[in-house]
Design a protein around this motif. Sequence first.
Motif, PDB file in Angstrom:
ATOM      1  N   ARG A 277       0.839  -1.208   0.000  1.00  0.00           N
ATOM      2  CA  ARG A 277       0.000   0.000   0.000  1.00  0.00           C
ATOM      3  C   ARG A 277       0.873   1.257   0.000  1.00  0.00           C
ATOM      4  N   ALA A 278       1.926   1.273   0.791  1.00  0.00           N
ATOM      5  CA  ALA A 278       2.816   2.433   0.828  1.00  0.00           C
ATOM      6  C   ALA A 278       3.531   2.610  -0.506  1.00  0.00           C
ATOM      7  N   THR A 279       3.868   1.496  -1.157  1.00  0.00           N
ATOM      8  CA  THR A 279       4.524   1.577  -2.460  1.00  0.00           C
ATOM      9  C   THR A 279       3.593   2.165  -3.501  1.00  0.00           C
ATOM     10  N   LEU A 280       2.315   1.787  -3.469  1.00  0.00           N
ATOM     11  CA  LEU A 280       1.347   2.350  -4.413  1.00  0.00           C
ATOM     12  C   LEU A 280       1.190   3.854  -4.202  1.00  0.00           C
ATOM     13  N   VAL A 281       1.209   4.286  -2.946  1.00  0.00           N
ATOM     14  CA  VAL A 281       1.143   5.716  -2.654  1.00  0.00           C
ATOM     15  C   VAL A 281       2.372   6.414  -3.226  1.00  0.00           C
ATOM     16  N   ALA A 282       3.552   5.831  -3.020  1.00  0.00           N
ATOM     17  CA  ALA A 282       4.788   6.433  -3.521  1.00  0.00           C
ATOM     18  C   ALA A 282       4.785   6.504  -5.045  1.00  0.00           C
ATOM     19  N   VAL A 283       4.304   5.445  -5.716  1.00  0.00           N
ATOM     20  CA  VAL A 283       4.225   5.438  -7.170  1.00  0.00           C
ATOM     21  C   VAL A 283       3.297   6.546  -7.661  1.00  0.00           C
ATOM     22  N   THR A 284       2.186   6.756  -6.959  1.00  0.00           N
ATOM     23  CA  THR A 284       1.250   7.816  -7.341  1.00  0.00           C
ATOM     24  C   THR A 284       1.885   9.194  -7.179  1.00  0.00           C
ATOM     25  N   ILE A 285       2.599   9.396  -6.078  1.00  0.00           N
ATOM     26  CA  ILE A 285       3.273  10.679  -5.854  1.00  0.00           C
ATOM     27  C   ILE A 285       4.333  10.921  -6.923  1.00  0.00           C
ATOM     28  N   ASN A 286       4.896   9.856  -7.457  1.00  0.00           N
ATOM     29  CA  ASN A 286       5.937   9.959  -8.488  1.00  0.00           C
ATOM     30  C   ASN A 286       5.440  10.601  -9.783  1.00  0.00           C
TER      31      ASN A 286
ATOM     32  N   VAL B  48      -0.228  -1.679  -9.819  1.00  0.00           N
ATOM     33  CA  VAL B  48       0.361  -0.392 -10.188  1.00  0.00           C
ATOM     34  C   VAL B  48      -0.296   0.143 -11.464  1.00  0.00           C
ATOM     35  N   ILE B  49      -0.481  -0.720 -12.458  1.00  0.00           N
ATOM     36  CA  ILE B  49      -1.104  -0.300 -13.715  1.00  0.00           C
ATOM     37  C   ILE B  49      -2.529   0.166 -13.472  1.00  0.00           C
ATOM     38  N   ALA B  50      -3.275  -0.575 -12.647  1.00  0.00           N
ATOM     39  CA  ALA B  50      -4.668  -0.216 -12.368  1.00  0.00           C
ATOM     40  C   ALA B  50      -4.765   1.134 -11.675  1.00  0.00           C
ATOM     41  N   VAL B  51      -3.908   1.369 -10.689  1.00  0.00           N
ATOM     42  CA  VAL B  51      -3.928   2.638  -9.957  1.00  0.00           C
ATOM     43  C   VAL B  51      -3.526   3.786 -10.880  1.00  0.00           C
ATOM     44  N   ASN B  52      -2.443   3.611 -11.636  1.00  0.00           N
ATOM     45  CA  ASN B  52      -2.001   4.664 -12.551  1.00  0.00           C
ATOM     46  C   ASN B  52      -3.076   5.010 -13.575  1.00  0.00           C
ATOM     47  N   THR B  53      -3.678   3.985 -14.161  1.00  0.00           N
ATOM     48  CA  THR B  53      -4.684   4.209 -15.199  1.00  0.00           C
ATOM     49  C   THR B  53      -5.921   4.901 -14.624  1.00  0.00           C
ATOM     50  N   ALA B  54      -6.375   4.435 -13.465  1.00  0.00           N
ATOM     51  CA  ALA B  54      -7.567   5.029 -12.858  1.00  0.00           C
ATOM     52  C   ALA B  54      -7.363   6.515 -12.559  1.00  0.00           C
ATOM     53  N   PHE B  55      -6.227   6.852 -11.958  1.00  0.00           N
ATOM     54  CA  PHE B  55      -5.952   8.250 -11.641  1.00  0.00           C
ATOM     55  C   PHE B  55      -5.860   9.092 -12.914  1.00  0.00           C
ATOM     56  N   LYS B  56      -5.194   8.584 -13.943  1.00  0.00           N
ATOM     57  CA  LYS B  56      -5.033   9.357 -15.174  1.00  0.00           C
ATOM     58  C   LYS B  56      -6.373   9.593 -15.861  1.00  0.00           C
ATOM     59  N   VAL B  57      -7.200   8.564 -15.937  1.00  0.00           N
ATOM     60  CA  VAL B  57      -8.496   8.710 -16.578  1.00  0.00           C
ATOM     61  C   VAL B  57      -9.354   9.733 -15.839  1.00  0.00           C
ATOM     62  N   VAL B  58      -9.366   9.644 -14.512  1.00  0.00           N
ATOM     63  CA  VAL B  58     -10.187  10.555 -13.715  1.00  0.00           C
ATOM     64  C   VAL B  58      -9.713  11.993 -13.873  1.00  0.00           C
ATOM     65  N   PHE B  59      -8.417  12.224 -13.722  1.00  0.00           N
ATOM     66  CA  PHE B  59      -7.914  13.599 -13.747  1.00  0.00           C
ATOM     67  C   PHE B  59      -7.907  14.186 -15.158  1.00  0.00           C
ATOM     68  N   ILE B  60      -7.655  13.376 -16.178  1.00  0.00           N
ATOM     69  CA  ILE B  60      -7.759  13.897 -17.544  1.00  0.00           C
ATOM     70  C   ILE B  60      -9.220  14.204 -17.862  1.00  0.00           C
TER      71      ILE B  60
END
Length: 327
Positions: free
Chosen positions: A90-99, A305-317
């Motif tokens: 969970r902490a790694t996913l947070v760090a990847v998102t902050i990246n 990681v792919i799911a989290v990255n994709t979800a955030f990008k789709v929402v914010f775009i």
Amino acid sequence: MLQSDLLVVLGDVLPRVARIAAFIAVGVFLANLAVGFGLVEHVAGLSRYLTRPARLPDEVGTAILTTAASTTAGYGMLAEFRESGRLSDRATLVAVTINTFFGFVQHIFTFYVPVLIPILGFEVGVMYVGARALVALGITLAGVAAGALLLRGDDVDRSATVTTSTDGGAPPADDAPETRREVVEHAWNRTLPKLRRIVPRLAVVYTLVVVLTRTYDLTALTSVADPLATVVGLPGAAVPVIAVFALDTTAGAATIAPLVGVEFTPRQAVATMLLGGIVSFAVSTFKRSIPFQYGIWGPAFGSKVIAVNTAFKVVFIGLAVTVLLAA
């Protein structure tokens, strides 16, 4: 014929794997050096405004700032922190998102400014790059908020280090590196096992992806562009532009540039390119993200990681497109 196809596949796969493996080696090696030489304390002051609110250790700030120079190296450092036990999944996913924002920064100087803005023109180019920057920054800040809300004390093991021995136990005090040469040697010795584990997996996944992309036509994935353009109220000319932009950013920019002021207003042009970015996730995830993320994290965590990255990008775009067209 089969032999020629095999040579083509190898000619495509081997350079990619070699390049990514080199960056991973640099990232893991730097992570070990950062701890061994105590560099974390010097970098932490620049990044603790993100890591402290997100309840992440200062070492993660080193990886985050490294991402601005090399996404692969930054990810390699985070992978080392995760495997050492310093960070939970969970902490790694947070760090990847902050990246996210720091991964975007490097593309400003290598692609957006020298290539994309001259193609699109100053107004549309700056608007598009600014929109992408705000999207990336929004994702990073969302990652900080997620860390503050979701991470608990057991998500970070501050007693773990990236210099633990291969059997999981801490190295004896008598064997702890003391001289600079010993620190460097120890860091390199910790890097080699990770490369032996990651590179074969990376080569297999990339080979499968190249074979599949040569066998099947991925352009069918861009058929989703038509309903998207209709829903948001873009001109009909947006559909082919989105399809081209989804497959190649430079070609998409060259396609829409002469249509600005004719078929598109500047805001509509930027919204069209952003939608092209959403559609391109289907293609880029298959061709690049899956091999890269699976190679670093393995299929199970790489999929997260792919799911989290994709979800955030789709929402914010999607939010950025809404704001552009509403304004």
